[in-house]
Design a protein around this motif. Structure first.
Motif, short mmCIF file in Angstrom:
data_model
loop_
_atom_site.label_atom_id
_atom_site.label_comp_id
_atom_site.label_asym_id
_atom_site.label_seq_id
_atom_site.Cartn_x
_atom_site.Cartn_y
_atom_site.Cartn_z
N VAL A 1 0.72 4.28 -2.81
CA VAL A 1 0.43 5.67 -2.45
C VAL A 1 1.57 6.58 -2.91
O VAL A 1 1.35 7.66 -3.48
N PHE B 1 -9.23 -5.36 -5.88
CA PHE B 1 -8.34 -4.20 -5.88
C PHE B 1 -8.99 -3.04 -6.64
O PHE B 1 -8.74 -1.87 -6.34
N ARG C 1 -4.77 6.77 -6.16
CA ARG C 1 -5.78 7.13 -5.16
C ARG C 1 -6.39 5.84 -4.60
O ARG C 1 -7.05 5.10 -5.32
N LEU C 2 -6.14 5.59 -3.31
CA LEU C 2 -6.66 4.38 -2.68
C LEU C 2 -7.82 4.70 -1.77
O LEU C 2 -8.05 5.85 -1.39
N ARG C 3 -8.54 3.67 -1.39
CA ARG C 3 -9.67 3.81 -0.46
C ARG C 3 -9.78 2.54 0.38
O ARG C 3 -9.04 1.58 0.15
N ARG C 4 -10.71 2.54 1.31
CA ARG C 4 -10.83 1.42 2.25
C ARG C 4 -12.23 0.81 2.11
O ARG C 4 -13.24 1.50 2.29
N ASP D 1 -7.49 -2.45 1.48
CA ASP D 1 -7.24 -1.31 0.60
C ASP D 1 -7.56 -1.67 -0.84
O ASP D 1 -7.29 -2.79 -1.30
N CYS D 2 -8.13 -0.71 -1.55
CA CYS D 2 -8.40 -0.89 -2.97
C CYS D 2 -8.23 0.46 -3.66
O CYS D 2 -7.99 1.48 -3.00
N VAL D 3 -8.35 0.48 -4.96
CA VAL D 3 -8.06 1.68 -5.73
C VAL D 3 -9.35 2.31 -6.26
O VAL D 3 -10.37 1.63 -6.40
N THR E 1 0.83 -1.21 0.00
CA THR E 1 0.00 0.00 0.00
C THR E 1 0.86 1.26 0.00
O THR E 1 0.60 2.20 -0.77
#
Length: 632
Positions: A190, A372, A195-198, A347-349, A186
């Motif tokens: 970054v 992902f 841009r990642l998210r949860r 975490d995913c994108v 992760t």
């Protein structure tokens, strides 16, 4: 970290060997790209940490389409299934979907072996911790310090990326099923600029078969004859298992509501957004407080295990609460829990950063697939995996990419939804997501996609010959149905009246009878004396095409208009803030998504028909400017 050392180079590296990684790796290697597939644990290749089944509503369409392109999920499901059922047979053909209960461990074992046997593919147990861009490709570093150089990378990390398990007050870093998580990648992503998210998902408890009282529970048997997923499965297997149905009750509801404050989700401990269409049992109780009960399915995990899966009962409540509410359910009064339910955060994108090839717009050679990308489900993952794997291989071989549009497939719809509309919660495929679902049926997946798979290079000569023969048989049977005229007779009219449809007084075409909703090939068999001996799938396809001919023609007209708009390409690098007449929201969304064409722009949330009109006028002016400049 250990001292870094140079390992062998490859052309395509796949990070993850779940359902997305498997299809990506196999597709890439089969197209001639030297491929390495990395997995944290070799024993988790093709694992099914949630429901031990393949297919289901709309998901069955995806499996058929993966198979039509030359993928592996359908074949392996056919090899390892315990029970097969065709869902939604009481509804129209657009929503008929195949679903197989599989032997979970056998499925994983078969998939792992297929990767091991694949020429041009290496399967390695290693955690990739760093990913950096190089001038002519990508550099990967494993936790043990091995350095790999590759031209393209497919990230298919599933729920392992930054994985964290929640059970009541207890939380800890983990992948699914107690595996190690991918804890370091992760940071690298970054740093790269993604841009990642949860997000979060969950799974129910696994319980011991011998502790279940099946007396009085509704049985759910498989269909006979079995319909296979794969067009390569010429001899379908037999159903081996029975599933059962039970229900929650007021006592179940009472226990969950009393302990809802101990749920990490409702206590505010879980940050990730969960799947809207596959909620936990506590979510169901809270959202639908007036509903007296909720259904659950008791399903086997395999032939050589006593573990049973409780579909519809995922939870993140503490172990003591789980035990209490499971014991309130009929058949589970004395059930022994072998694995408690849990929620997992990962975490995913943001998929808006991708093209329809699943390649990142700003990072050539980098692809994403599966959870992902913000989706949920094995089938959605595998569908993206084959798209990403094909395109990664085509890129390194300097061949044109494969892009499936919404009118070609559910896979095309899935990818387009992700990269154009984005996701606010884990994306699940549903038939309602396709505006062309009467054309995109599961029975014609090969007709739509096998020519594409053949052109790319994933369909063998033998399979291609079978496909051409089947298409010719369909064509000839359609001609026969339209040319065959049945004379009025007592036998014919008795049959028509018995089915609640109008008798005939003059000759009638077989095709016209098949268009009547009350009739079918099966019903008309006694009076259709000249019927050839053909596979059932041929008659099914011809009957559907005849019955829904008008609706199909209308959808095909809509598809032509959609493709006309898709043909109007938008210049790369356009700054939509400079286009007068576009609303501010549209300018912002267009700059963020950067659509490839007008059709894609029209599907972006926040872009109105009026904005599309402005874009069309602007595009026309730009074309004229280029023409004038070219003349000078």
């Amino acid at each position: 970290m250990e001292t870094e050392y140079e390992a062998e180079n490859c052309e395509v590296a796949v990070i993850g060997a779940g359902h997305a990684g498997i299809e990506a790796g196999l597709a890439s290697a089969r197209l001639g790209a030297k491929t390495i597939v990395f997995t944290i644990n070799l024993d988790a290749v093709g694992n099914c940490p949630c429901n031990p089944c393949i297919g289901g509503t709309a998901k069955g369409h995806l499996v058929r389409e993966i198979d039509a392109l030359g993928g592996e999920m359908g074949k392996t499901a056919d090899q390892t299934f315990l029970q097969s059922r065709m869902l939604n047979l009481g509804k129209g053909p657009a929503v008929h979907s195949l679903r197989c209960q599989i032997d979970r461990r056998e499925y994983s074992k078969v998939m792992k072996h297929k990767l091991e046997l694949q020429d041009g593919l290496e399967l390695k147990q290693a955690e990739v911790t760093e990913l950096t861009k190089e001038e002519d490709g990508w550099r990967l570093v494993t936790r043990m310090g091995a350095v790999y150089h590759t031209k393209a990378v497919v990230i298919a990390t599933g729920t392992f990326l930054g994985g964290k398990i929640y059970v009541g007050d207890v939380s800890y870093k983990s992948g699914p099923d107690g595996m190690f998580p991918a804890s370091f990648l992760t940071q690298s992503l970054v740093k790269l600029g993604l841009r990642l998210r949860r997000f979060k998902t969950g799974t129910p408890a696994r319980v011991k078969r011998g502790s279940i009282d099946f007396t009085g529970l509704e049985k759910q048997c498989g269909d006979e004859p079995v319909v296979p997923f794969s067009y390569d499965t010429l001899v379908p297997g037999k159903n081996k298992a029975v599933c059962h149905v039970s229900w929650t009750n007021d006592r179940t509801k009472e226990i969950i509501l009393k302990n809802i404050g101990r749920s990490p989700l409702y206590a505010g401990k879980i940050e990730g957004i969960g799947p809207r269409y596959c909620p936990s049992i506590e979510d169901k109780i809270m959202r639908f407080k007036d509903k007296p009960r909720h259904q659950l399915f008791i399903e086997p995990c395999g032939m050589d295990t006593e573990e049973m899966y409780l579909q519809g009962m995922s939870s993140s409540l503490p172990e003591d609460v789980q035990l209490a509410f499971y014991h309130t359910i009929k058949g589970l009064e004395h059930v022994q829990i072998m694995r408690f339910a849990y929620a997992i955060e990962y975490d995913c994108v943001d998929p808006l950063q991708m093209e329809n090839t699943l390649e990142f717009t700003d990072f050539p050679g980098l692809y994403g697939a599966g959870q992902f990308n913000g989706s949920s489900g094995y089938e959605e993952a595998a569908a993206q995996g084959i798209v990403a794997g094909i395109n990664a291989a085509l890129k390194v071989k300097n061949r044109p990419p494969m892009i499936l549009d919404r009118a070609s497939s559910y896979i095309g719809t899935l990818v387009d939804d992700l990269v154009t509309k984005g996701v606010m919660d884990p994306y699940r495929m549903m038939t309602s997501r396709s505006e062309y679902r009467l054309v995109l049926r599961q029975d014609n997946a090969d007709e739509r996609l096998t020519p594409i798979g053949r052109k790319i290079g994933l369909i063998s000569d033998e399979r291609w010959e079978r496909f051409l023969k089947k298409e010719e048989q369909k064509k000839e049977e359609r001609k026969r149905a339209e040319k065959t005229i049945l004379s009025p007779s007592e036998a014919l009219n008795q049959l028509l009246v018995s089915r609640g449809t109008t008798p005939v007084s003059s000759g009638v075409r077989l095709s016209d009878l098949l268009k009547r909703p009350e009739l079918s090939y099966k019903v008309l068999e006694p009076i259709d004396m000249a019927r050839p001996d053909l596979p059932a799938a041929i008659f099914e396809n011809v009957e559907i095409e005849l019955k829904y001919e008008g609706y199909i023609r209308r959808q095909k007209s809509e598809i032509e208009e959609m493709r006309r708009l898709e043909g109007k390409q938008l210049p790369k690098g356009t700054d939509y803030q400079t286009i007068t007449g576009l609303r501010s929201e549209a300018q912002e969304k267009l700059n963020r998504v950067r659509p490839a064409n007008i059709g894609q722009a029209s599907r972006i949330s926040g872009v109105s028909p009026a904005d599309i009109s402005v874009l069309l006028i602007w595009l026309q002016k730009e074309s004229r400017k280029e023409l004038v400049n070219g003349e000078h």
